[in-house]
Design an enzyme around this catalytic site. Structure first.
Site, PDB file in Angstrom:
ATOM      1  N   SER A 290     -61.091 -32.988 -32.615  1.00 29.46           N
ATOM      2  CA  SER A 290     -61.556 -33.613 -33.857  1.00 29.46           C
ATOM      3  C   SER A 290     -60.539 -34.598 -34.416  1.00 29.46           C
ATOM      4  O   SER A 290     -60.885 -35.734 -34.775  1.00 29.46           O
ATOM      5  CB  SER A 290     -61.883 -32.537 -34.899  1.00 29.46           C
ATOM      6  OG  SER A 290     -60.728 -31.777 -35.230  1.00 29.46           O
ATOM      7  N   ASP A 291     -59.266 -34.181 -34.515  1.00 24.91           N
ATOM      8  CA  ASP A 291     -58.289 -35.090 -35.129  1.00 24.91           C
ATOM      9  C   ASP A 291     -57.927 -36.244 -34.204  1.00 24.91           C
ATOM     10  O   ASP A 291     -57.678 -37.362 -34.667  1.00 24.91           O
ATOM     11  CB  ASP A 291     -57.038 -34.341 -35.609  1.00 24.91           C
ATOM     12  CG  ASP A 291     -56.395 -33.478 -34.549  1.00 24.91           C
ATOM     13  OD1 ASP A 291     -56.912 -33.412 -33.421  1.00 24.91           O
ATOM     14  OD2 ASP A 291     -55.357 -32.843 -34.854  1.00 24.91           O
ATOM     15  N   CYS A 292     -57.916 -36.004 -32.891  1.00 24.42           N
ATOM     16  CA  CYS A 292     -57.674 -37.114 -31.955  1.00 24.42           C
ATOM     17  C   CYS A 292     -58.800 -38.138 -32.045  1.00 24.42           C
ATOM     18  O   CYS A 292     -58.557 -39.355 -31.984  1.00 24.42           O
ATOM     19  CB  CYS A 292     -57.564 -36.590 -30.529  1.00 24.42           C
ATOM     20  SG  CYS A 292     -56.181 -35.466 -30.283  1.00 24.42           S
TER      21      CYS A 292
END
EC number: 5.4.99.41
Length: 758
Positions: free
Chosen positions: A481-483
């Site tokens: 998700s954060d990537c």
């Protein structure tokens, strides 16, 4: 001489984007000049001499090579380093000079495919299982040449603690897990029981209980090796795969890392596989126990763990479950007709291994899982093509530095590149560094995952990945998700730049695909997990079988992932206000509530992927400010500023120990040292939260520390590790020392220095 190879394929390798982002080390006996050889040996000697005080390598071999390849020599015309006295104020000229020097250096270590190669290592349990697996399968000499072995031995000795043991990670105290695995690996690589510091290592092991006191993961590995017994291990029944999908214990509900470790482990356990009992294995049985091997009480050994390793003790209910499965379940499942269940379960388990191998191009999700899947495929069929494909991908995990050869978690190519792009753009110097940004933009576009996992991926407990970015490169395939959010931010920011400077922007549909992945991952409480939607009960953590990790059983929400998702969606909303606007508005509103609810009473947020409260607070602040919050309309941001100001050191920086992550209490580094990466996170938080409108002095002081810490070549010094995972293990990101000072200086120039005078 070792050479880092970028974007190259080879026999037995499969790629979906022509190997963009691939990095691996090869030894070339004819490479390098005598001067380069001498310099490399000097760097190695320096590390060994200082190994007890400076435990992280500075990635100097890679930096030396890339600066040469990119034609940055010692005579490059860069301005002299700026050094400011206590009485001097920061000027625009001094700041711009420091920024220019920093970006020039960082551009000089960019690979030709656009990413920034860097170490992502630190745990002392990635490397040793690979050595053991290759020994078991008879492939040790095929994969590891004499130079590989020499550098692995160097690495393990360099990270042996003064008391003779090895830690869970390179900065940690000695543990049975790290010590036993390291000792065994060194013996396999040809070190004798009395060679160098081996006797001291063995003494530490025996003084702390011997091999019976190794934690569960270690028991598994030394059992497969043949130096321990399956009857001394808690069960890993593959029959969990036969449970109905709605069952709370079904592996499909596990955290993907837990599931992918369990898949091959359960297969090997169900087979009760043990490698060949060689003379070395028989010797290890004598060297590493305090009593004769044939007199050990293996039932007692099941739950014997050295106190140095015991971070997460088993609750009573877990030990009761293992006891029932050990004494009752295993007896039934090994007798007909119940043995038919085991055969079916083993078939399902190995089919899941097949699926992971094929969808990750035999990389697997990480190094721990990679080695387990490799040996499972060999046990299934030692002559299979799959095993050969596994061997071909092993070099993707190698990393070489002045401390030796190590294994990475995998790689942080995309993660670092997304941050680096944002950092450079924040400095408003894109005209000067157009070629750097163009290459990075190419890498970002080539690294986006363009397809979902193959076949009926839902049946294999996988989530959508089309439009995502991975932590490393496209071939890896695992959405994060954060990537994805950081990749989306980088791509959106570059899309606003002139195409003749940074290259053409991505197609609109690809932005939409990225947003679709992000939206699909939000939990009902507003937070974002890392890899997959949260789908299990929290009480399952009571059955975490590892003794050294916490929060390892199920997917959960993270402040960092949520903060990144908020930033990515907020920036997307500005550029594409008509696309799924109501969904995005609701998503952001829920995420804001989650972030505010997760704030600690002291104003901080706990960070799960970096150390620790400084890191979590940075992501939370960035998420809130990206969505319109500031120090005037947000109590959370005012409290965050107060927290950070309370932790600023007399030297004007911030320095937080990995003990904060372990103990969940903010802990300064020993001696109240400042860490430049953590200082940059704090300065970014204060800058974006609006602290300069209240009192810019703490920001000015912290920024002066960054400026004065820059090295002569434009680099910044390697300091303590700043990455962490599962609360108890550290991970070194060597690019952070470049990225975050650049970013903090760029934002300071724009939002503080040019807006608020001293």
């Amino acid at each position: 001489m070792w050479k880092l190879k970028i974007g190259e394929g080879g026999a037995g390798l499969i790629s979906v984007n022509n190997f963009i982002g691939r990095q691996h080390w090869e030894f070339d006996p004819n490479a390098g000049t005598p001067q380069e050889h001498a310099e490399i040996e000097r760097l190695r000697r320096e590390f060994t001499k200082n190994r007890f005080s400076i435990k992280q390598s500075a990635d100097l071999l890679m930096r030396m090579q890339l600066r040469k390849e990119n034609h940055y020599g010692t005579n490059n015309n860069i301005p002299a380093a700026v050094k400011l006295s206590d009485a001097e104020n920061i000027t625009v000229e001094a700041l711009v000079t420091t920024i220019t020097r920093a970006i020039s250096f960082y551009s000089s270590i960019q690979a030709h495919d656009g990413h920034w190669p860097a170490e992502s290592a630190g745990p002392l349990f990635f490397l040793q299982p690979l050595v053991m697996a290759l020994y078991i399968t008879g492939s040790l000499d095929d994969v590891l040449g004499p130079e590989h072995k020499k550098e692995i031995v160097r690495y393990l000795y360099n990270h042996q603690n003064e008391d003779g043991g090895w830690g869970f990670h390179i900065e940690g105290h000695s543990t049975m897990f790290g010590s036993a695995l390291s000792y065994v690996a060194l013996r396999i690589l040809g070190e004798g029981p009395q060679d160098k510091a081996m006797a001291k290592g063995r003494k530490w092991i025996l003084d702390h209980g011997g091999l019976v006191a190794i934690p569960s993961w270690g028991k598994f590995w030394v059992t497969v090796l043949g130096a321990y017994e399956w009857s001394g291990c808690n069960p890993l029944p593959p029959e969990l795969w036969l449970l109905p999908k709605f069952a709370p214990f079904h592996p499909g509900k596990m955290l993907c890392y837990c599931r992918l470790v369990y898949m091959p482990m359960s297969y090997l356990y169900g087979k009760k596989f043990v490698g060949p009992i060689t003379a070395l294995i028989r010797s290890l049985r004598e060297e590493l126990y305090n009593e004769p091997y044939n007199q050990i009480n293996w039932n007692t050994a099941r739950n014997t763990v050295a106190k140095e390793d015991l971070y997460y003790p088993h609750p009573l209910i877990q030990d009761m479950l293992w006891g029932f499965l050990y004494h009752v379940g295993e007896r039934f499942l090994n007798c007909w007709p119940f043995s038919m269940l085991r055969r079916k379960a083993l078939e399902i388990a190995i089919n899941h291994v097949h699926y992971e191998d094929e969808n990750s191009r035999y990389l697997c999700i990480g190094s721990v899982e990679k080695v387990l899947c490799l040996i499972a495929r060999w046990v299934e069929d030692p002559n299979s093509e799959a095993y050969k494909l596994h061997l071909a991908r092993i070099p993707d995990y190698f990393w070489l530095a002045e401390d030796g050869l190590k294994i990475q978690s995998f790689g942080c190519q995309m993660w670092d590149a997304a941050f680096a792009i944002q950092a450079i753009l924040a400095c408003n110097v894109s005209e000067e560094y157009g070629p750097t940004l163009r290459k990075a933009h190419h890498f970002v576009k080539a690294s986006q995952v363009r397809e979902n996992p193959s076949g009926d991926f839902n049946a294999m407990y996988r989530h959508i990945s089309k439009g995502a970015w991975t932590f490393s490169m496209h071939d890896h395939g695992w959405q994060v998700s954060d990537c994805t959010a950081e990749g989306l931010k980088a791509a959106l920011l570059l899309s606003e730049m002139p195409s003749e400077l940074v290259g053409g922007k991505m197609e609109t549909e690809r932005f939409y695909d990225a947003v679709n992945v992000i939206l699909s991952l939000q939990s009902s409480n507003g937070g974002f997990p890392a890899w997959e939607p949260q789908k299990a009960y929290r009480w399952l953590e009571k059955f975490n079988p590892t003794e050294f990790f916490e929060d390892t059983m199920i997917e959960r929400e993270y402040v960092e992932c949520t903060g990144s998702a908020m930033q990515g969606l907020a920036l997307f909303r500005k550029q594409f206000p008509q696309h799924r606007s109501k969904e995005i508005d609701r998503c952001i509103a829920k995420a804001i509530r989650y972030i505010e609810n997760m704030q600690n009473p002291d104003g901080s947020w706990y960070g799960c992927w970096g150390i620790c409260y400084t890191y979590g607070t940075w992501f939370a602040v960035e998420g809130l400010t990206a969505c319109g919050k500031n120090c005037h309309n947000s109590l959370s941001l005012r409290k965050a500023c107060q927290f950070l100001l309370s932790k600023q050191l007399p030297n004007a920086g911030w320095g937080e120990s990995y003990l904060s992550s372990q103990n969940k209490v903010y802990t300064n580094l020993e001696g109240n040292r400042a860490n430049l990466v953590q200082s940059s996170w704090a300065l970014l938080s204060l800058t974006h939260a609006g602290q300069a409108e209240i009192d810019p002095t703490p920001i000015h002081r912290g920024m002066k520390l960054l400026i004065n810490s820059q090295m002569e070549d434009g680099d910044f010094p390697q300091q303590e590790i700043t990455g962490v995972f599962m609360r108890n293990c550290t991970l070194n990101y060597s690019s952070y020392r470049n990225i975050f000072p650049i970013w903090a200086m760029g934002e300071y120039r724009r939002q503080v220095l040019c807006a608020h005078s001293y």
